[in-house]
Scaffold this active site. Structure first.
Site, PDB file in Angstrom:
ATOM      1  N   SER A   1      22.945 -37.567   5.344  1.00  0.00           N
ATOM      2  CA  SER A   1      21.724 -38.221   4.871  1.00  0.00           C
ATOM      3  C   SER A   1      21.614 -39.475   4.437  1.00  0.00           C
ATOM      4  O   SER A   1      22.535 -40.267   4.809  1.00  0.00           O
ATOM      5  CB  SER A   1      21.110 -37.808   3.563  1.00  0.00           C
ATOM      6  OG  SER A   1      22.244 -38.304   2.753  1.00  0.00           O
TER       7      SER A   1
ATOM      8  N   PHE B   1      37.628 -45.631  12.285  1.00  0.00           N
ATOM      9  CA  PHE B   1      37.702 -44.871  12.969  1.00  0.00           C
ATOM     10  C   PHE B   1      36.037 -43.933  12.979  1.00  0.00           C
ATOM     11  O   PHE B   1      36.212 -43.032  13.976  1.00  0.00           O
ATOM     12  CB  PHE B   1      38.450 -43.933  12.404  1.00  0.00           C
ATOM     13  CG  PHE B   1      40.054 -44.639  12.073  1.00  0.00           C
ATOM     14  CD1 PHE B   1      40.475 -44.498  10.573  1.00  0.00           C
ATOM     15  CD2 PHE B   1      40.437 -44.513  12.840  1.00  0.00           C
ATOM     16  CE1 PHE B   1      41.569 -45.429   9.764  1.00  0.00           C
ATOM     17  CE2 PHE B   1      42.204 -45.049  12.284  1.00  0.00           C
ATOM     18  CZ  PHE B   1      42.635 -45.196  11.372  1.00  0.00           C
TER      19      PHE B   1
ATOM     20  N   ASP C   1      37.694 -45.889  -2.871  1.00  0.00           N
ATOM     21  CA  ASP C   1      37.234 -46.754  -2.264  1.00  0.00           C
ATOM     22  C   ASP C   1      35.800 -47.339  -2.258  1.00  0.00           C
ATOM     23  O   ASP C   1      35.276 -48.300  -2.071  1.00  0.00           O
ATOM     24  CB  ASP C   1      37.599 -47.130  -0.207  1.00  0.00           C
ATOM     25  CG  ASP C   1      37.307 -48.689   0.249  1.00  0.00           C
ATOM     26  OD1 ASP C   1      36.617 -48.422   1.096  1.00  0.00           O
ATOM     27  OD2 ASP C   1      36.898 -49.422  -0.927  1.00  0.00           O
TER      28      ASP C   1
ATOM     29  N   ALA D   1      20.107 -42.653   3.453  1.00  0.00           N
ATOM     30  CA  ALA D   1      19.903 -44.228   2.817  1.00  0.00           C
ATOM     31  C   ALA D   1      19.048 -44.969   3.342  1.00  0.00           C
ATOM     32  O   ALA D   1      19.641 -46.073   3.305  1.00  0.00           O
ATOM     33  CB  ALA D   1      20.795 -44.037   1.561  1.00  0.00           C
TER      34      ALA D   1
ATOM     35  N   LYS E   1      27.598 -39.742  11.492  1.00  0.00           N
ATOM     36  CA  LYS E   1      29.000 -40.550  12.136  1.00  0.00           C
ATOM     37  C   LYS E   1      29.664 -40.317  12.813  1.00  0.00           C
ATOM     38  O   LYS E   1      29.915 -39.115  13.265  1.00  0.00           O
ATOM     39  CB  LYS E   1      29.563 -40.579  10.345  1.00  0.00           C
ATOM     40  CG  LYS E   1      30.772 -41.353  10.547  1.00  0.00           C
ATOM     41  CD  LYS E   1      31.711 -40.934   9.216  1.00  0.00           C
ATOM     42  CE  LYS E   1      32.640 -41.371   8.224  1.00  0.00           C
ATOM     43  NZ  LYS E   1      33.063 -41.929   6.995  1.00  0.00           N
TER      44      LYS E   1
HETATM   45  N1  LIG Z   1      31.043 -44.955   6.329  1.00  0.00           N
HETATM   46  C1  LIG Z   1      30.214 -44.086   5.622  1.00  0.00           C
HETATM   47  O1  LIG Z   1      30.139 -42.411   6.073  1.00  0.00           O
HETATM   48  C2  LIG Z   1      29.069 -44.301   6.290  1.00  0.00           C
HETATM   49  N2  LIG Z   1      28.961 -45.893   6.831  1.00  0.00           N
HETATM   50  N3  LIG Z   1      27.239 -45.665   6.203  1.00  0.00           N
HETATM   51  C3  LIG Z   1      26.802 -47.150   6.918  1.00  0.00           C
HETATM   52  C4  LIG Z   1      27.913 -48.478   6.211  1.00  0.00           C
HETATM   53  C5  LIG Z   1      27.004 -49.657   5.744  1.00  0.00           C
HETATM   54  C6  LIG Z   1      27.965 -50.469   5.802  1.00  0.00           C
HETATM   55  N4  LIG Z   1      28.500 -50.233   3.918  1.00  0.00           N
HETATM   56  C7  LIG Z   1      28.708 -48.549   3.491  1.00  0.00           C
HETATM   57  C8  LIG Z   1      27.858 -47.842   4.160  1.00  0.00           C
HETATM   58  C9  LIG Z   1      26.822 -44.860   5.665  1.00  0.00           C
HETATM   59  C10 LIG Z   1      27.797 -43.591   5.271  1.00  0.00           C
HETATM   60  C11 LIG Z   1      27.085 -42.569   4.953  1.00  0.00           C
HETATM   61  C12 LIG Z   1      25.961 -42.291   6.168  1.00  0.00           C
HETATM   62  C13 LIG Z   1      25.205 -43.739   4.860  1.00  0.00           C
HETATM   63  C14 LIG Z   1      23.140 -42.624   5.290  1.00  0.00           C
HETATM   64  N5  LIG Z   1      22.702 -44.435   4.695  1.00  0.00           N
HETATM   65  C15 LIG Z   1      23.156 -45.006   5.147  1.00  0.00           C
HETATM   66  N6  LIG Z   1      22.228 -46.418   4.704  1.00  0.00           N
HETATM   67  C16 LIG Z   1      22.051 -47.634   5.183  1.00  0.00           C
HETATM   68  C17 LIG Z   1      21.182 -48.231   5.175  1.00  0.00           C
HETATM   69  C18 LIG Z   1      20.286 -49.755   5.320  1.00  0.00           C
HETATM   70  C19 LIG Z   1      22.180 -50.385   5.615  1.00  0.00           C
HETATM   71  C20 LIG Z   1      23.507 -49.763   5.371  1.00  0.00           C
HETATM   72  C21 LIG Z   1      23.511 -48.179   5.641  1.00  0.00           C
HETATM   73  N7  LIG Z   1      24.241 -45.362   5.655  1.00  0.00           N
HETATM   74  C22 LIG Z   1      25.454 -44.806   5.606  1.00  0.00           C
END
Ligand SMILES: NC(=O)c1nn(CC2CCNCC2)c2c1CCc1cnc(N=C3C=CCC=C3)nc1-2
Length: 327
Positions: A112, A43, A157, A114, A61
């Protein structure tokens, strides 16, 4: 004037402190330059974005409203926002929700970023972690689980894809889209009955499946029970995977994985360290009430912290330490 940095959460936007001379304005998508796609869910789509005022990078997001309404997942979106707001005040261990806004078609969560991506990527890059690296990240993950569970939040999860590493290589749990927030009376018992979410109107209680097969707990498969100890099951799977390179329950199909979980069909590779094996065996217990940590009261998992696997961990200063090099 638009504030130089995003208005801090929790939403709704906090009223400006007396000293602030400007009234913060609600952000819009126009305040960001959207860059590469970094994640896609059922979603939502997550983009790397740059704030045009501060130049800071965020993970934004984006959720399509029509999709959420059609799939009757509004409750999941609200729960994710509530969980992230509840965790905003926790200094370490979680991605942070800075602000939210919407337009006619979409909802936006400014989180934020990461920078060092998924723990899974780091495991796969080196094959498996050295024991000191696995112990360090298992300890940071345990501290994050303590904070989350103390607030009545079950992630549901947890997996190496949802565990991210920030620019200093410290751990941050992400993606609370499947989280459950226990109400106070449930926290003590630690057990919550899988709620019928709005997308399910069957009378019979069915698994509204929220996890990922390799890490889902037996109780969630058996009888729709999700408890904070479901996250402890996933914790055991993640420790196993950091040390061996693969999750404990593996098969060609989801159904075969579920069968292995319910039959506890897994084994340790040759050379798996004894202390780590003992801890994983105490976490991967079918009866969730008998898992190590299940009976721990208060806001820490003392029985897990005191396990020999964590010998030498400085629990009070780990977030200030330089993480061991992953090699
Ligand atoms: N669904 C989320 O809330 C979310 N999804 N991502 C990326 C996804 C990539 C596949 N695995 C799970 C995470 C994030 C977030 C939170 C907020 C968030 C913050 N930083 C990153 N950073 C990334 C840096 C490099 C590759 C993937 C993620 N990613 C996210």
């Amino acid at each position: 004037a638009t504030p130089a940095t995003p208005v801090p959460t929790p939403a709704p936007t906090a009223s400006p402190a007396p000293s602030q001379s400007f009234k913060p304005t609600k952000r819009t998508a126009k305040d960001y330059i959207f860059g590469k796609l970094i994640g896609e869910g059922m979603f939502s789509t997550v983009f790397l974005a740059k704030d045009i005022h501060s130049g800071k990078e965020y993970a934004i997001k984006v959720c399509e409203k029509i999709h959420i309404i059609r799939k009757k997942k509004r409750e999941y979106i609200k729960r994710e926002k509530d969980a992230l707001n509840m965790l905003f005040s926790v200094p370490h261990g979680f991605v942070k929700l800075y602000c939210t806004f919407q337009d006619d078609e979409r909802l936006y969560f400014v989180l934020s970023y990461a920078k060092n991506g998924e723990l899974l990527n780091h495991i796969n890059t080196v094959g498996s972690f050295e024991l000191n690296v696995a112990k360090f990240y298992a300890a940071e993950l345990l501290l994050a689980l303590e904070k989350m569970h103390a607030k009545g939040i079950i992630h549901r999860d947890l997996k190496p894809e949802n565990i991210l590493l920030d620019e200093n290589m410290h751990l941050q749990i992400a993606d609370f889209g499947t989280a459950k927030i226990m109400d106070p009376k449930e926290i003590k018992s630690g057990v919550s009955i899988q709620e019928e979410d709005e997308s399910r109107n069957e009378r019979s209680r069915k698994i509204s499946f929220v996890g990922t097969p390799q890490y889902v707990s037996p109780e969630l498969l058996h009888n729709c029970l999700d408890t904070r100890t479901s996250d402890l099951w996933a914790f055991g799977c993640i420790i196993y995977q950091m040390i061996s390179g693969l999750p404990p329950f593996r098969a060609a199909t989801e159904f075969l994985i579920f069968q292995k979980i319910l039959k506890m069909e897994y084994e340790f590779p040759e050379g798996f360290p004894a202390d780590a094996k003992d801890l994983v065996e105490k976490l991967l217990v079918l009866d969730h009430s008998k898992r190590i940590g299940a009976d721990d009261q208060g806001e820490t998992y003392e029985s897990i912290r005191n396990h020999p696997f964590f010998a030498g961990i400085d629990w009070d200063n780990i977030w200030e330490q330089t993480p061991p090099t992953i090699s």
